[in-house]
Design an enzyme around this catalytic site. Structure first.
Site, PDB file in Angstrom:
ATOM      1  N   GLY A 168      -9.084 -23.948 -95.050  1.00  0.00           N
ATOM      2  CA  GLY A 168      -8.912 -25.257 -94.882  1.00  0.00           C
ATOM      3  C   GLY A 168      -7.795 -25.963 -95.801  1.00  0.00           C
ATOM      4  O   GLY A 168      -6.717 -26.445 -95.239  1.00  0.00           O
ATOM      5  N   CYS A 182     -10.522 -18.635 -83.912  1.00  0.00           N
ATOM      6  CA  CYS A 182     -10.414 -19.788 -84.996  1.00  0.00           C
ATOM      7  C   CYS A 182      -9.151 -20.401 -84.556  1.00  0.00           C
ATOM      8  O   CYS A 182      -8.113 -19.970 -84.551  1.00  0.00           O
ATOM      9  CB  CYS A 182     -10.094 -19.154 -86.280  1.00  0.00           C
ATOM     10  SG  CYS A 182      -9.715 -20.255 -87.395  1.00  0.00           S
ATOM     11  N   ASN A 183      -9.423 -21.740 -84.254  1.00  0.00           N
ATOM     12  CA  ASN A 183      -8.317 -22.691 -83.919  1.00  0.00           C
ATOM     13  C   ASN A 183      -7.152 -22.955 -84.935  1.00  0.00           C
ATOM     14  O   ASN A 183      -5.964 -22.992 -84.500  1.00  0.00           O
ATOM     15  CB  ASN A 183      -8.986 -24.009 -83.333  1.00  0.00           C
ATOM     16  CG  ASN A 183      -9.514 -23.824 -82.375  1.00  0.00           C
ATOM     17  OD1 ASN A 183      -9.281 -23.819 -81.033  1.00  0.00           O
ATOM     18  ND2 ASN A 183     -10.979 -23.601 -82.526  1.00  0.00           N
ATOM     19  N   THR A 184      -7.616 -23.016 -86.097  1.00  0.00           N
ATOM     20  CA  THR A 184      -6.714 -23.012 -87.257  1.00  0.00           C
ATOM     21  C   THR A 184      -5.819 -21.871 -87.184  1.00  0.00           C
ATOM     22  O   THR A 184      -4.667 -21.919 -87.696  1.00  0.00           O
ATOM     23  CB  THR A 184      -7.552 -23.041 -88.573  1.00  0.00           C
ATOM     24  OG1 THR A 184      -8.520 -24.547 -88.578  1.00  0.00           O
ATOM     25  CG2 THR A 184      -6.479 -23.848 -89.829  1.00  0.00           C
ATOM     26  N   CYS A 239     -12.520 -26.659 -83.291  1.00  0.00           N
ATOM     27  CA  CYS A 239     -12.969 -25.757 -84.380  1.00  0.00           C
ATOM     28  C   CYS A 239     -14.010 -24.677 -84.065  1.00  0.00           C
ATOM     29  O   CYS A 239     -15.002 -25.600 -83.535  1.00  0.00           O
ATOM     30  CB  CYS A 239     -12.979 -26.646 -85.603  1.00  0.00           C
ATOM     31  SG  CYS A 239     -13.756 -25.989 -86.868  1.00  0.00           S
ATOM     32  N   THR A 240     -13.940 -23.784 -84.195  1.00  0.00           N
ATOM     33  CA  THR A 240     -15.224 -23.073 -83.665  1.00  0.00           C
ATOM     34  C   THR A 240     -16.328 -23.294 -84.522  1.00  0.00           C
ATOM     35  O   THR A 240     -17.454 -22.685 -84.040  1.00  0.00           O
ATOM     36  CB  THR A 240     -14.929 -21.466 -83.705  1.00  0.00           C
ATOM     37  OG1 THR A 240     -14.319 -21.079 -84.913  1.00  0.00           O
ATOM     38  CG2 THR A 240     -13.814 -21.219 -82.598  1.00  0.00           C
ATOM     39  N   HIS A 241     -16.326 -23.889 -85.724  1.00  0.00           N
ATOM     40  CA  HIS A 241     -17.580 -24.073 -86.359  1.00  0.00           C
ATOM     41  C   HIS A 241     -18.203 -25.351 -85.534  1.00  0.00           C
ATOM     42  O   HIS A 241     -19.684 -25.496 -85.797  1.00  0.00           O
ATOM     43  CB  HIS A 241     -17.244 -24.469 -87.900  1.00  0.00           C
ATOM     44  CG  HIS A 241     -17.087 -23.433 -88.801  1.00  0.00           C
ATOM     45  ND1 HIS A 241     -15.944 -22.677 -88.758  1.00  0.00           N
ATOM     46  CD2 HIS A 241     -17.926 -22.637 -89.791  1.00  0.00           C
ATOM     47  CE1 HIS A 241     -15.991 -21.554 -89.589  1.00  0.00           C
ATOM     48  NE2 HIS A 241     -17.064 -21.575 -90.067  1.00  0.00           N
TER      49      HIS A 241
HETATM   50  N1  DGL Z   1     -13.582 -22.340 -87.354  1.00  0.00           N
HETATM   51  C1  DGL Z   1     -12.017 -22.448 -87.646  1.00  0.00           C
HETATM   52  C2  DGL Z   1     -11.251 -23.103 -86.455  1.00  0.00           C
HETATM   53  O1  DGL Z   1     -11.763 -22.926 -85.263  1.00  0.00           O
HETATM   54  C3  DGL Z   1     -11.929 -23.453 -89.071  1.00  0.00           C
HETATM   55  C4  DGL Z   1     -12.439 -22.640 -90.399  1.00  0.00           C
HETATM   56  C5  DGL Z   1     -12.098 -23.043 -91.427  1.00  0.00           C
HETATM   57  O2  DGL Z   1     -11.434 -24.163 -91.699  1.00  0.00           O
HETATM   58  O3  DGL Z   1     -12.412 -22.496 -92.605  1.00  0.00           O
HETATM   59  O4  DGL Z   1     -10.374 -23.996 -86.768  1.00  0.00           O
END
Ligand code: DGL
Length: 270
Positions: free
Chosen positions: A39, A69-71, A191-193
């Site tokens: 992040g 992971c979108n990021t 965000c996949t979380h």
């Molecule tokens: N799950 C990630 C996403 O889809 C973000 C993970 C992170 O920021 O550590 O963007």
């Protein structure tokens, strides 16, 4: 084998959708928990970590990797596809999870038209404007409103108390609704979380806002992709594999909480 990559365990939400539509396919999940969270990292560092993780999945035997992971998609995918892959791994492919959901929104039928979209995502994803670009490229008339949810992925990854996470979500929803001229038609958890706590989003979002599932869109898109590119398909021999660069015990314990079943991670050794 098909690789699925995320910085942490959020990509398991995508992995589950893949497993349910492609039960005979062999998947390998890699969570770069040892280097997470990405992040606060600079874009170039995220790119390098993403490239290193994909290289490991290639060395493990994957010929296709989905960045769940979108990021990482927002900061790195285009660069990897345009320069690194053609030079270093011309026979392998890397795809992401943003285009499928943009495609799905653009395809919304006339009976159920989408005029505006709310996107909640990490700071890097919002800064890249990737959702707005991918949607407007397909349907320029759709308005996209975005809200960066700094630190939320980490709270979810670390299984923070529900009331803390709910409060954060509520604040982000209010911030987006205050900035938008009306309540958007649909919402993407970019965000996949975030879908790990989808019930909290659903209960805090206005009832009129439809939640679009990014993982289902990615899974449908992968099914189509494998039909057009059967060379990336591989018959399943045994269970899927879950690898991590982090501490195996901690990662397995936390991931099982939101995977909905016990998931046993192993250390990646390539
Ligand atoms: N799950 C990630 C996403 O889809 C973000 C993970 C992170 O920021 O550590 O963007």
């Amino acid at each position: 084998m098909i690789g699925v990559f995320d910085f942490g365990s959020g990509g398991l939400t995508v992995m589950r959708a893949f497993e349910s539509v492609l039960p005979d396919e062999q998947f390998v999940y890699l969570g770069d928990h040892g280097n997470a969270p990405y992040g606060n990292d600079a874009v170039d560092d995220i790119h390098d970590l993403t490239q290193a993780a994909i290289t490991r999945l290639f060395k493990y035997g994957c010929s296709l990797v989905i960045i769940a992971c979108n990021t990482a998609v927002a900061t790195s995918l285009q660069r990897l596809q345009q320069t690194w892959l053609p030079e270093v791994y011309p026979d392998r492919k890397v795809i992401g999870v943003v285009a499928p959901v943009a495609e799905q929104i653009a395809k919304a039928t006339c009976d159920d038209p989408v005029q505006s979209v709310a996107v909640f995502a990490t700071q890097h994803t919002v800064q890249s404007n990737i959702f707005a670009l991918q949607i407007s490229h397909r349907r320029p008339a759709i308005k996209v409103y975005q809200q960066a949810c700094q630190g939320l992925a980490l709270l979810i990854e670390q299984s923070a108390p529900e009331d803390v996470v709910r409060n954060e979500i509520r604040n982000h929803i209010n911030a987006l609704l205050n900035a938008a001229p009306h309540v958007p038609d649909v919402c993407i958890l970019g965000c996949t979380h975030y879908p790990i706590v989808e019930h909290l989003w659903r209960s805090e979002l206005p009832d009129s806002m439809r939640l679009i599932s990014q993982s289902n869109a990615a899974a449908e898109s992968l099914v189509e992709y494998l039909k057009s590119n059967p060379r990336f398909s591989s018959a399943r021999a045994g269970g899927n594999t879950f690898l991590t660069t982090g501490d195996v015990e901690t990662v397995s314990q936390r991931a099982s909480l939101f995977y909905g079943a016990r998931v046993a991670f192993s250390s990646i050794d390539v």
